[in-house]
Design a protein around this motif. Sequence first.
Motif, PDB file in Angstrom:
ATOM      1  N   VAL A   1       0.863  -1.185   0.000  1.00  0.00           N
ATOM      2  CA  VAL A   1       0.000   0.000   0.000  1.00  0.00           C
ATOM      3  C   VAL A   1       0.896   1.231   0.000  1.00  0.00           C
ATOM      4  CG1 VAL A   1      -1.787   1.308   1.214  1.00  0.00           C
ATOM      5  CG2 VAL A   1      -1.827  -1.199   1.271  1.00  0.00           C
ATOM      6  N   VAL A   2       0.696   2.104  -0.968  1.00  0.00           N
ATOM      7  CA  VAL A   2       1.407   3.378  -1.018  1.00  0.00           C
ATOM      8  C   VAL A   2       0.422   4.455  -0.576  1.00  0.00           C
ATOM      9  CG1 VAL A   2       2.660   5.034  -2.428  1.00  0.00           C
ATOM     10  CG2 VAL A   2       2.857   2.580  -2.907  1.00  0.00           C
ATOM     11  N   GLU A   3       0.670   5.039   0.566  1.00  0.00           N
ATOM     12  CA  GLU A   3      -0.224   6.060   1.119  1.00  0.00           C
ATOM     13  C   GLU A   3       0.374   7.445   0.888  1.00  0.00           C
ATOM     14  OE1 GLU A   3      -2.154   7.542   5.401  1.00  0.00           O
ATOM     15  OE2 GLU A   3      -1.056   5.653   5.278  1.00  0.00           O
ATOM     16  N   ILE A   4      -0.402   8.311   0.248  1.00  0.00           N
ATOM     17  CA  ILE A   4       0.096   9.649  -0.068  1.00  0.00           C
ATOM     18  C   ILE A   4      -0.969  10.694   0.276  1.00  0.00           C
ATOM     19  CG2 ILE A   4       1.116  11.148  -1.821  1.00  0.00           C
ATOM     20  CD1 ILE A   4       1.792   8.683  -3.451  1.00  0.00           C
ATOM     21  N   PRO A   5      -0.817  11.392   1.397  1.00  0.00           N
ATOM     22  CA  PRO A   5      -1.724  12.514   1.670  1.00  0.00           C
ATOM     23  C   PRO A   5      -1.360  13.698   0.780  1.00  0.00           C
ATOM     24  CG  PRO A   5      -0.091  12.294   3.424  1.00  0.00           C
ATOM     25  CD  PRO A   5       0.144  11.145   2.485  1.00  0.00           C
ATOM     26  N   VAL A   6      -2.355  14.319   0.178  1.00  0.00           N
ATOM     27  CA  VAL A   6      -2.113  15.446  -0.716  1.00  0.00           C
ATOM     28  C   VAL A   6      -3.058  16.598  -0.358  1.00  0.00           C
ATOM     29  CG1 VAL A   6      -1.323  13.956  -2.594  1.00  0.00           C
ATOM     30  CG2 VAL A   6      -3.738  14.602  -2.472  1.00  0.00           C
ATOM     31  N   HIS A   7      -2.940  17.693  -1.100  1.00  0.00           N
ATOM     32  CA  HIS A   7      -3.818  18.847  -0.924  1.00  0.00           C
ATOM     33  C   HIS A   7      -4.536  19.142  -2.235  1.00  0.00           C
ATOM     34  CE1 HIS A   7      -2.144  19.793   3.007  1.00  0.00           C
ATOM     35  NE2 HIS A   7      -0.935  19.644   2.497  1.00  0.00           N
ATOM     36  N   THR A   8      -5.701  19.752  -2.123  1.00  0.00           N
ATOM     37  CA  THR A   8      -6.409  20.186  -3.319  1.00  0.00           C
ATOM     38  C   THR A   8      -5.632  21.325  -3.979  1.00  0.00           C
ATOM     39  OG1 THR A   8      -7.712  21.824  -2.108  1.00  0.00           O
ATOM     40  CG2 THR A   8      -8.642  19.604  -2.310  1.00  0.00           C
ATOM     41  N   ALA A   9      -5.980  21.602  -5.231  1.00  0.00           N
ATOM     42  CA  ALA A   9      -5.340  22.709  -5.942  1.00  0.00           C
ATOM     43  C   ALA A   9      -5.572  24.027  -5.214  1.00  0.00           C
ATOM     44  CB  ALA A   9      -5.880  22.790  -7.370  1.00  0.00           C
ATOM     45  N   ARG A  10      -6.732  24.168  -4.601  1.00  0.00           N
ATOM     46  CA  ARG A  10      -7.012  25.394  -3.839  1.00  0.00           C
ATOM     47  C   ARG A  10      -6.084  25.513  -2.641  1.00  0.00           C
ATOM     48  NH1 ARG A  10     -12.150  24.370  -1.322  1.00  0.00           N
ATOM     49  NH2 ARG A  10     -10.805  23.241   0.126  1.00  0.00           N
TER      50      ARG A  10
ATOM     51  N   ALA B   1      -3.283  23.993  -2.026  1.00  0.00           N
ATOM     52  CA  ALA B   1      -1.861  23.993  -2.392  1.00  0.00           C
ATOM     53  C   ALA B   1      -1.495  25.188  -3.266  1.00  0.00           C
ATOM     54  CB  ALA B   1      -1.514  22.697  -3.118  1.00  0.00           C
ATOM     55  N   GLU B   2      -2.478  26.067  -3.506  1.00  0.00           N
ATOM     56  CA  GLU B   2      -2.279  27.207  -4.421  1.00  0.00           C
ATOM     57  C   GLU B   2      -1.682  26.701  -5.734  1.00  0.00           C
ATOM     58  OE1 GLU B   2      -0.010  30.169  -2.349  1.00  0.00           O
ATOM     59  OE2 GLU B   2      -1.632  30.618  -0.945  1.00  0.00           O
ATOM     60  N   ASP B   3      -2.361  25.712  -6.296  1.00  0.00           N
ATOM     61  CA  ASP B   3      -1.836  24.936  -7.419  1.00  0.00           C
ATOM     62  C   ASP B   3      -2.761  25.034  -8.634  1.00  0.00           C
ATOM     63  OD1 ASP B   3      -0.034  23.247  -8.640  1.00  0.00           O
ATOM     64  OD2 ASP B   3      -0.773  21.419  -7.682  1.00  0.00           O
ATOM     65  N   ILE B   4      -3.462  26.159  -8.764  1.00  0.00           N
ATOM     66  CA  ILE B   4      -4.399  26.329  -9.872  1.00  0.00           C
ATOM     67  C   ILE B   4      -3.677  26.656 -11.182  1.00  0.00           C
ATOM     68  CG2 ILE B   4      -6.253  27.800 -10.767  1.00  0.00           C
ATOM     69  CD1 ILE B   4      -7.258  25.836  -8.789  1.00  0.00           C
ATOM     70  N   ASP B   5      -2.608  27.438 -11.094  1.00  0.00           N
ATOM     71  CA  ASP B   5      -1.867  27.802 -12.304  1.00  0.00           C
ATOM     72  C   ASP B   5      -1.388  26.540 -13.031  1.00  0.00           C
ATOM     73  OD1 ASP B   5      -2.236  30.434 -11.761  1.00  0.00           O
ATOM     74  OD2 ASP B   5      -0.227  30.798 -10.970  1.00  0.00           O
ATOM     75  N   GLY B   6      -1.595  26.522 -14.315  1.00  0.00           N
ATOM     76  CA  GLY B   6      -1.192  25.359 -15.092  1.00  0.00           C
ATOM     77  C   GLY B   6      -2.295  24.349 -15.287  1.00  0.00           C
ATOM     78  N   MET B   7      -3.452  24.538 -14.608  1.00  0.00           N
ATOM     79  CA  MET B   7      -4.588  23.651 -14.827  1.00  0.00           C
ATOM     80  C   MET B   7      -5.412  24.176 -16.002  1.00  0.00           C
ATOM     81  SD  MET B   7      -5.752  22.791 -10.894  1.00  0.00           S
ATOM     82  CE  MET B   7      -6.705  21.317 -11.284  1.00  0.00           C
ATOM     83  N   PHE B   8      -6.151  23.278 -16.640  1.00  0.00           N
ATOM     84  CA  PHE B   8      -6.956  23.619 -17.807  1.00  0.00           C
ATOM     85  C   PHE B   8      -8.429  23.354 -17.488  1.00  0.00           C
ATOM     86  CE2 PHE B   8      -2.738  23.045 -19.283  1.00  0.00           C
ATOM     87  CZ  PHE B   8      -2.598  23.815 -20.439  1.00  0.00           C
ATOM     88  N   TYR B   9      -9.252  24.384 -17.583  1.00  0.00           N
ATOM     89  CA  TYR B   9     -10.661  24.226 -17.219  1.00  0.00           C
ATOM     90  C   TYR B   9     -11.494  25.299 -17.902  1.00  0.00           C
ATOM     91  CZ  TYR B   9      -8.926  27.723 -13.927  1.00  0.00           C
ATOM     92  OH  TYR B   9      -8.309  28.816 -13.368  1.00  0.00           O
ATOM     93  N   GLY B  10     -12.763  24.998 -18.046  1.00  0.00           N
ATOM     94  CA  GLY B  10     -13.691  25.966 -18.602  1.00  0.00           C
ATOM     95  C   GLY B  10     -13.993  27.060 -17.598  1.00  0.00           C
ATOM     96  N   GLN B  11     -14.555  28.163 -18.076  1.00  0.00           N
ATOM     97  CA  GLN B  11     -14.772  29.322 -17.211  1.00  0.00           C
ATOM     98  C   GLN B  11     -15.726  29.026 -16.064  1.00  0.00           C
ATOM     99  OE1 GLN B  11     -15.474  33.038 -19.199  1.00  0.00           O
ATOM    100  NE2 GLN B  11     -14.189  32.488 -20.942  1.00  0.00           N
ATOM    101  N   LEU B  12     -16.602  28.052 -16.216  1.00  0.00           N
ATOM    102  CA  LEU B  12     -17.536  27.691 -15.149  1.00  0.00           C
ATOM    103  C   LEU B  12     -16.996  26.576 -14.258  1.00  0.00           C
ATOM    104  CD1 LEU B  12     -20.922  27.748 -17.107  1.00  0.00           C
ATOM    105  CD2 LEU B  12     -19.904  29.568 -15.721  1.00  0.00           C
ATOM    106  N   ASP B  13     -15.811  26.061 -14.582  1.00  0.00           N
ATOM    107  CA  ASP B  13     -15.268  24.897 -13.873  1.00  0.00           C
ATOM    108  C   ASP B  13     -14.267  25.229 -12.776  1.00  0.00           C
ATOM    109  OD1 ASP B  13     -16.670  22.914 -15.289  1.00  0.00           O
ATOM    110  OD2 ASP B  13     -15.272  23.071 -16.960  1.00  0.00           O
ATOM    111  N   LEU B  14     -14.041  26.511 -12.512  1.00  0.00           N
ATOM    112  CA  LEU B  14     -13.048  26.876 -11.502  1.00  0.00           C
ATOM    113  C   LEU B  14     -13.333  26.231 -10.143  1.00  0.00           C
ATOM    114  CD1 LEU B  14     -10.591  28.388 -10.455  1.00  0.00           C
ATOM    115  CD2 LEU B  14     -12.030  30.433 -10.192  1.00  0.00           C
TER     116      LEU B  14
END
Length: 273
Positions: A220-229, A231-244
């Motif tokens: 089992v590989v356990e990896i806790p992560v954070h959402t893009a919000r 982790a301030e990780d929105i830059d570089g993501m691709f989404y429609g204007q209503l998908d933020l």
Amino acid sequence: MSYELKSATALAGEPCSYAGSKLLVRGPVRNLTEPYLAFIGGTEVFGRFVERPFVAKTEEILQQTCVNLGSVNAGVDSFLKDPDILNIARKAQSSVMQVLGAQNISNSYYKVHPRRNDRFLRAHEPLLELYPEMDFTEYHFNKHLLSALRSCCTNRYETVRDHLQETWVERMGMLIGALEGQVTLLWIHYDVDQQALFGHEPALVDRPMVDALRAQVLGVVEIPVHTARDAEDIDGMFYGQLDLPSAQRMVGPKEQQRIAEQVARYLQPRLAN
């Protein structure tokens, strides 16, 4: 921020399917005649809104073909009911399977869509009897349904929740068995909204449930992560204007990179043997 004009998933690896399978997984279609690693999972494995999901990054690190069998909103049943996907995973040098949510499985109380497992199709008789005051035609998604059950009656909701968790352990065991136990579990977990009923992913899954499967898998590989919000990780993501809002709740490119590094670190010595 980046805005995808065609669709939220129209990235370099658009959804594709393999011969015989109706399940849409992350593209591009890979050559299955050469040795490869297989990755089974849902939205996080697919890498929704991300140009290069962790599976592609793992391939780059390991210099080994990695087939992404991740599908948006897929659950355990999506793969158990797809013998062609299971066959691809069985033929891999090694398979990695995501720990998926417990709400997205057909069970004694309700039926979910066979591929988009997040979608509620109908209530079974035990749920109609347990909640005679509810009109189930109003619900189309499992989380919405379960939230309504809890709002109506906490005690009765807990009966349904306990059944879901028991069914999940059994169903995950069946999926592991279908892969003949030659699989590593990937437990990616993160908080979406700590105040919400389903504010943690994977939903309704706790450590004892994962521990119950350890003896059946290679590891089992356990990896806790954070959402893009978070982790301030929105830059570089691709989404429609209503998908933020949706993109903010996903795993962004920086965390996808971190997952790849940890998965590669785990697999590398095992592939060398």
